[in-house]
Scaffold this motif. Structure first.
Motif, PDB file in Angstrom:
ATOM      1  N   ILE A   1      -4.902 -10.756  -6.633  1.00  0.00           N
ATOM      2  CA  ILE A   1      -6.033 -11.410  -5.960  1.00  0.00           C
ATOM      3  C   ILE A   1      -6.896 -12.163  -6.982  1.00  0.00           C
TER       4      ILE A   1
ATOM      5  N   ASP B   1      -5.024 -15.217  -8.209  1.00  0.00           N
ATOM      6  CA  ASP B   1      -5.074 -16.287  -7.213  1.00  0.00           C
ATOM      7  C   ASP B   1      -6.433 -16.982  -7.260  1.00  0.00           C
TER       8      ASP B   1
ATOM      9  N   ARG C   1      -7.335 -13.200   3.404  1.00  0.00           N
ATOM     10  CA  ARG C   1      -5.877 -13.156   3.486  1.00  0.00           C
ATOM     11  C   ARG C   1      -5.405 -11.861   4.147  1.00  0.00           C
TER      12      ARG C   1
ATOM     13  N   ASP D   1      -2.696 -10.183   3.709  1.00  0.00           N
ATOM     14  CA  ASP D   1      -1.902  -9.225   2.924  1.00  0.00           C
ATOM     15  C   ASP D   1      -2.731  -8.366   1.983  1.00  0.00           C
ATOM     16  N   ALA D   2      -4.060  -8.539   1.976  1.00  0.00           N
ATOM     17  CA  ALA D   2      -4.903  -7.718   1.087  1.00  0.00           C
ATOM     18  C   ALA D   2      -5.170  -6.377   1.746  1.00  0.00           C
ATOM     19  N   ARG D   3      -4.916  -5.286   1.019  1.00  0.00           N
ATOM     20  CA  ARG D   3      -5.190  -3.958   1.578  1.00  0.00           C
ATOM     21  C   ARG D   3      -6.519  -3.439   1.068  1.00  0.00           C
TER      22      ARG D   3
ATOM     23  N   LEU E   1      -9.508 -13.791  -2.502  1.00  0.00           N
ATOM     24  CA  LEU E   1      -9.390 -13.112  -1.202  1.00  0.00           C
ATOM     25  C   LEU E   1      -9.217 -14.115  -0.066  1.00  0.00           C
TER      26      LEU E   1
ATOM     27  N   GLY F   1      -5.409 -16.859  -0.386  1.00  0.00           N
ATOM     28  CA  GLY F   1      -4.028 -16.410  -0.342  1.00  0.00           C
ATOM     29  C   GLY F   1      -3.391 -16.674   1.010  1.00  0.00           C
ATOM     30  N   GLU F   2      -2.162 -16.238   1.155  1.00  0.00           N
ATOM     31  CA  GLU F   2      -1.473 -16.414   2.431  1.00  0.00           C
ATOM     32  C   GLU F   2      -2.221 -15.649   3.529  1.00  0.00           C
TER      33      GLU F   2
END
Lengths: 196, 196
Positions: free
Chosen positions: A177, A180, B142, B144-146, B182, B185-186
């Protein structure tokens, strides 16, 4: 047989190497006795080279930082400055738990920020800054990021990794992160440092 | 005149409020005596409400975390979940130096992680997770961020800000990089959380 000067040098190097591993793992809880035992020398030999625990820890820190600075200097000549920068950032985060444990032991043994070893972190910060600047020139990192905040993020991810005992996957995703964020802002040409 | 029950309640609230400010500023170096003096009560009154420094600090922490959790709960209903999430992230980082100072004082006074106050950080983490999930549903963060790594970044930036004594500008720029990471991203629709 009297120990020769070469023996003494060998002992000194071994003590330092073992101490780095022992204090990197155990922090303040580790002892000079354990270092002597694992290095295969008597405690008197350790104290002959390093009269105090603090002196031993300072030598360990200096060696540790000098190695990191040397690695940064080598990477500064890389043909892929983005890869060099992101790879070194990750390397420093991976290294952080051990380094913080040694610093904690050093501080608990009476070392403080004005000690000699403390110039080394500044040298490392400067070497990290060179890698950042090269990555920015190459368009791999946004041009508007300054060393101050990038270094703060390095320190932050390192401390969070050590404090929260992050496993490798979480640490990698947290770094992803940040990377990015460093790559995708204005002034960066590449969008994700996948190959770092 | 004997103190009434309302007097006692008022004293208790004032002691807590002053203690939060005093320990948030001074950490372990701050004293219960200073709290009594600034709250305008005798030290005996403080100890009648809080028999030990540790008990006082636990009450301060509980109050502090409860306030933060309440703020998160209020934001969970926001019509702009991205703004709510990024704004609360920033608020927690701004709040961190004081909170870490209180935690340090609590730990030095013998408090430990198994104490009652320590459930509150988990509550706060959960409340932060709700804001994250809503921001992800809204496409502002995004997909896919946990929570694990996002929380690690929150802890990291907070600790770096406190440890390095970052000024407001550097802190804001470091946060900007994390927020871009954050957001960009995708799975994120918006590219920069400018308005958070």
């Amino acid at each position: 047989m009297e120990p020769t000067r070469a023996d003494a040098r060998g002992n000194r190097a071994r003590i330092l190497e073992v101490a780095e591993e022992v204090f990197g793992r155990g922090g303040s809880a580790a002892s000079t006795e354990e270092v002597a035992r694992l290095a295969g020398v008597g405690i008197a030999t350790v104290f002959r080279h390093y009269p105090t625990k603090r002196a031993l820890l300072e030598a360990v820190l200096v060696k540790h930082f000098d190695r990191l600075c040397g690695q940064a200097d080598d990477l500064a000549g890389s043909a892929d400055p983005g890869r060099a920068f992101f790879g070194f950032f990750r390397h420093l985060v991976d290294d952080a738990a051990g380094k913080l444990a040694i610093i904690e032991a050093f501080t608990d043994a009476g070392g403080d920020a004005r000690d000699k070893a403390d110039h080394r972190p500044l040298d490392l910060r400067a070497a990290f800054g060179v890698l950042l600047a090269r990555a920015q020139e190459a368009g791999a990192v946004r041009a508007d990021a300054r060393l101050e905040e990038v270094y703060a993020l390095l320190v932050g991810v390192s401390r969070a990794a050590a404090h929260l005992h992050l496993d490798e996957q979480v640490r990698a995703r947290a770094l992803g992160i940040v990377f990015d964020g460093l790559a995708c802002g204005e002034g960066a040409e590449k969008s994700r440092p996948e190959d770092a």
